[in-house]
Design an enzyme around this catalytic site. Structure first.
Site, PDB file in Angstrom:
ATOM      1  N   TRP A  94       0.820  -1.214   0.000  1.00 12.00           N
ATOM      2  CA  TRP A  94       0.000   0.000   0.000  1.00 12.00           C
ATOM      3  C   TRP A  94       0.852   1.262   0.000  1.00 12.00           C
ATOM      4  O   TRP A  94       1.796   1.393   0.772  1.00 12.00           O
ATOM      5  CB  TRP A  94      -0.897   0.032   1.212  1.00 12.00           C
ATOM      6  CG  TRP A  94      -1.956  -1.006   1.417  1.00 12.00           C
ATOM      7  CD1 TRP A  94      -2.672  -1.187   2.566  1.00 12.00           C
ATOM      8  CD2 TRP A  94      -2.466  -1.984   0.496  1.00 12.00           C
ATOM      9  NE1 TRP A  94      -3.583  -2.205   2.419  1.00 12.00           N
ATOM     10  CE2 TRP A  94      -3.477  -2.716   1.147  1.00 12.00           C
ATOM     11  CE3 TRP A  94      -2.161  -2.325  -0.830  1.00 12.00           C
ATOM     12  CZ2 TRP A  94      -4.184  -3.753   0.538  1.00 12.00           C
ATOM     13  CZ3 TRP A  94      -2.853  -3.369  -1.444  1.00 12.00           C
ATOM     14  CH2 TRP A  94      -3.848  -4.058  -0.767  1.00 12.00           C
ATOM     15  N   ASN A 209      -7.021  -0.837  -4.699  1.00  8.99           N
ATOM     16  CA  ASN A 209      -7.144  -2.243  -4.343  1.00  8.99           C
ATOM     17  C   ASN A 209      -8.602  -2.684  -4.451  1.00  8.99           C
ATOM     18  O   ASN A 209      -9.460  -2.187  -3.729  1.00  8.99           O
ATOM     19  CB  ASN A 209      -6.645  -2.472  -2.912  1.00  8.99           C
ATOM     20  CG  ASN A 209      -6.925  -3.887  -2.422  1.00  8.99           C
ATOM     21  OD1 ASN A 209      -6.584  -4.861  -3.086  1.00  8.99           O
ATOM     22  ND2 ASN A 209      -7.579  -4.004  -1.274  1.00  8.99           N
ATOM     23  N   GLU A 210      -8.876  -3.568  -5.393  1.00  9.70           N
ATOM     24  CA  GLU A 210     -10.160  -4.225  -5.571  1.00  9.70           C
ATOM     25  C   GLU A 210     -11.348  -3.266  -5.679  1.00  9.70           C
ATOM     26  O   GLU A 210     -12.277  -3.293  -4.865  1.00  9.70           O
ATOM     27  CB  GLU A 210     -10.400  -5.242  -4.454  1.00  9.70           C
ATOM     28  CG  GLU A 210      -9.355  -6.340  -4.423  1.00  9.70           C
ATOM     29  CD  GLU A 210      -9.659  -7.458  -3.437  1.00  9.70           C
ATOM     30  OE1 GLU A 210      -9.075  -8.532  -3.587  1.00  9.70           O
ATOM     31  OE2 GLU A 210     -10.491  -7.240  -2.525  1.00  9.70           O
ATOM     32  N   TYR A 287     -10.152 -15.904  -4.327  1.00 10.61           N
ATOM     33  CA  TYR A 287     -10.306 -16.506  -3.004  1.00 10.61           C
ATOM     34  C   TYR A 287     -11.521 -17.428  -3.031  1.00 10.61           C
ATOM     35  O   TYR A 287     -12.600 -17.053  -2.552  1.00 10.61           O
ATOM     36  CB  TYR A 287     -10.457 -15.425  -1.924  1.00 10.61           C
ATOM     37  CG  TYR A 287      -9.227 -14.585  -1.754  1.00 10.61           C
ATOM     38  CD1 TYR A 287      -8.143 -15.062  -1.016  1.00 10.61           C
ATOM     39  CD2 TYR A 287      -9.120 -13.335  -2.360  1.00 10.61           C
ATOM     40  CE1 TYR A 287      -6.992 -14.299  -0.865  1.00 10.61           C
ATOM     41  CE2 TYR A 287      -7.977 -12.571  -2.211  1.00 10.61           C
ATOM     42  CZ  TYR A 287      -6.914 -13.052  -1.462  1.00 10.61           C
ATOM     43  OH  TYR A 287      -5.773 -12.292  -1.321  1.00 10.61           O
ATOM     44  N   GLU A 327      -3.376 -11.629  -6.378  1.00 15.53           N
ATOM     45  CA  GLU A 327      -3.692 -12.084  -5.017  1.00 15.53           C
ATOM     46  C   GLU A 327      -4.271 -13.483  -5.061  1.00 15.53           C
ATOM     47  O   GLU A 327      -5.211 -13.737  -5.818  1.00 15.53           O
ATOM     48  CB  GLU A 327      -4.722 -11.167  -4.325  1.00 15.53           C
ATOM     49  CG  GLU A 327      -4.213  -9.872  -3.766  1.00 15.53           C
ATOM     50  CD  GLU A 327      -5.257  -9.203  -2.872  1.00 15.53           C
ATOM     51  OE1 GLU A 327      -6.051  -9.926  -2.224  1.00 15.53           O
ATOM     52  OE2 GLU A 327      -5.292  -7.961  -2.829  1.00 15.53           O
ATOM     53  N   TRP A 369      -0.762 -14.081  -1.290  1.00 12.08           N
ATOM     54  CA  TRP A 369      -1.207 -13.296  -0.139  1.00 12.08           C
ATOM     55  C   TRP A 369      -1.040 -14.146   1.108  1.00 12.08           C
ATOM     56  O   TRP A 369      -1.695 -15.178   1.208  1.00 12.08           O
ATOM     57  CB  TRP A 369      -2.672 -12.894  -0.308  1.00 12.08           C
ATOM     58  CG  TRP A 369      -3.153 -11.975   0.776  1.00 12.08           C
ATOM     59  CD1 TRP A 369      -3.585 -12.329   2.016  1.00 12.08           C
ATOM     60  CD2 TRP A 369      -3.227 -10.547   0.728  1.00 12.08           C
ATOM     61  NE1 TRP A 369      -3.931 -11.221   2.745  1.00 12.08           N
ATOM     62  CE2 TRP A 369      -3.722 -10.114   1.979  1.00 12.08           C
ATOM     63  CE3 TRP A 369      -2.921  -9.588  -0.253  1.00 12.08           C
ATOM     64  CZ2 TRP A 369      -3.924  -8.763   2.264  1.00 12.08           C
ATOM     65  CZ3 TRP A 369      -3.126  -8.254   0.047  1.00 12.08           C
ATOM     66  CH2 TRP A 369      -3.623  -7.850   1.287  1.00 12.08           C
TER      67      TRP A 369
END
Length: 411
Positions: A94, A209-210, A287, A327, A369
């Protein structure tokens, strides 16, 4: 005729000169000859100094936050050292932290120098270990501020804000974001004395991010925002690569592709968003333990296989841009978790990355991740890997690094 003293002095100086040459050559062997070159793209591939660039890498979102405390900086160093020993050459982290006194951006346009110097340290330390950085500029979620903090700031300033999705359309919020982009990109590193926008240690910028948008599941609202912000980033820095930070969800541009989503949309469109010309490469996250919960391990692995293959194919034939699996991981909080299950998952993903890259693919590498250092239990999220303590994970990542490096030399 020279006197003995003069002759001795000349010989001594000559020997010192030879010694200096040897020392310089020895030091040069420690420097990666590609360290000062920017990673670029050529078609569906990354290139570095005109040669193919493949990699194995990792996420460590926490680097700046931990480095903000000088007594904790050894944890950043240890993660980079252990990662480099395992052949990992890219990390994603980040470059944002919004709101409150313990943050990079404490209020709109107001920055905490302690945190900026922490980011300076992260970049300088990555360079020492020949690790490239992907720096994310904002967050979709409330963690470390993100869209909710930007919306709160605008609301406090008197703007009519209906929800966090106004982040993509409200002019005041977009101004806040652009100011953050400019502030970060033009930052002069207090350690290296190099502006971030001129530092080849940074592989790429990530817009967010996302990103997600509940107000418009088609992907069109996010598309307009990406177009505007990508153009703005490139107006300041045209040396670095740029990506969006997307998970890979398909939208309305090619309805047939939505069959590969895990049963829902999130307001992005993998195809149309990544076709924007200023976006240099695409990303996916995955995920299956979260996206398709309640299904068995075999079903989750099957989902993962389809997810990777569809995006690899679209990146190669539709986008014609490189792809990074940015990720992935396996949580130790999952029912039925074991180290063997985790390792099987990592090996499956890494094998697919290698095979798709080998078969003329656009995929260039993966970022697990996530890596952490010893003594970071308060940061644990279930996905943590501490290389110094986790021999099986270290071996799996080291093997993948070696395979990707070997493949790099054959394409």
């Amino acid at each position: 005729m020279f006197s003995l003293n003069k002759s001795t002095s000349i010989v001594t100086l000559f020997l010192l000169f030879l010694l200096a040459l040897l020392v310089c050559n020895s030091d040069a062997r420690q420097i990666n000859p590609r360290a000062n070159h920017f990673v670029q793209t050529r078609g569906t591939h990354f290139v570095l100094n005109a040669s193919p660039f493949l990699f194995n890498g990792f996420n460590s979102y926490w680097l700046m936050n931990v480095a903000s405390q000088p007594t904790e900086r050894h944890k950043v160093t240890s993660v980079f050292r252990d990662a480099a020993a395992a052949g990992l050459t890219v990390t994603r982290t980040w470059a944002f932290s919004d709101g409150g006194s313990q943050a990079l951006q404490t209020s709109p346009g107001v920055y905490n120098e302690q945190y900026f110097q922490a980011l300076d340290f992260v970049i300088a330390e990555a360079k020492k270990y020949n690790i490239r950085l992907i720096l994310s500029l904002s967050n979709n979620y409330h963690d470390f501020g993100g869209r909710p903090q930007y919306a709160s700031w605008a609301r406090s300033a008197g703007a009519q804000i209906s929800g966090d999705d106004d982040f993509y359309t409200n002019q005041l919020i977009k101004g806040y974001y652009k100011n953050h982009v400019k502030t970060v990109l033009t930052r002069i590193n207090t350690i290296t004395k190099v502006a971030y926008k001129d530092d080849a240690t940074i592989m790429a910028w990530e817009l967010m991010n996302e990103p997600r948008c509940q107000a418009d599941y088609s992907g069109k609202t996010v598309n307009g925002w990406v177009q505007e912000m990508a153009s703005y980033v490139k107006s300041i820095d045209n040396k670095h690569l740029l990506e969006i930070g997307m998970e890979g969800f398909y939208g309305d541009s090619i309805p047939d592709r939505k069959q590969y989503n895990p049963g829902y949309q999130v307001g992005t469109d993998f195809i149309s968003n990544n076709l924007i010309s200023q976006i240099d490469f695409a990303t996916i996250h995955a995920y299956p333990d979260q996206w398709v919960p309640g299904q068995g391990e075999d079903a989750q692995l099957k989902f993962m296989q389809r997810w990777m293959t569809s995006h690899w194919s679209d990146s190669k034939t539709v986008l014609k841009k490189p792809l990074v699996f940015a990720e992935f991981g396996k949580s130790n909080k999952d029912p039925g978790y074991s180290v063997n299950v985790r390792n099987s998952f990592l090996n499956m993903v890494n094998s697919n990355i290698y095979d798709l890259a080998k078969n003329g693919g656009s995929i260039a590498g993966g970022l697990v991740w996530q890596l952490m250092a010893e003594g970071m239990e308060s940061y644990y999220d279930g996905y943590e890997i501490v290389l110094s303590q986790d021999v099986s994970a270290r071996n799996a990542l080291t093997q993948q690094s070696a395979k990707m490096t070997a493949l790099e030399h054959t394409i």
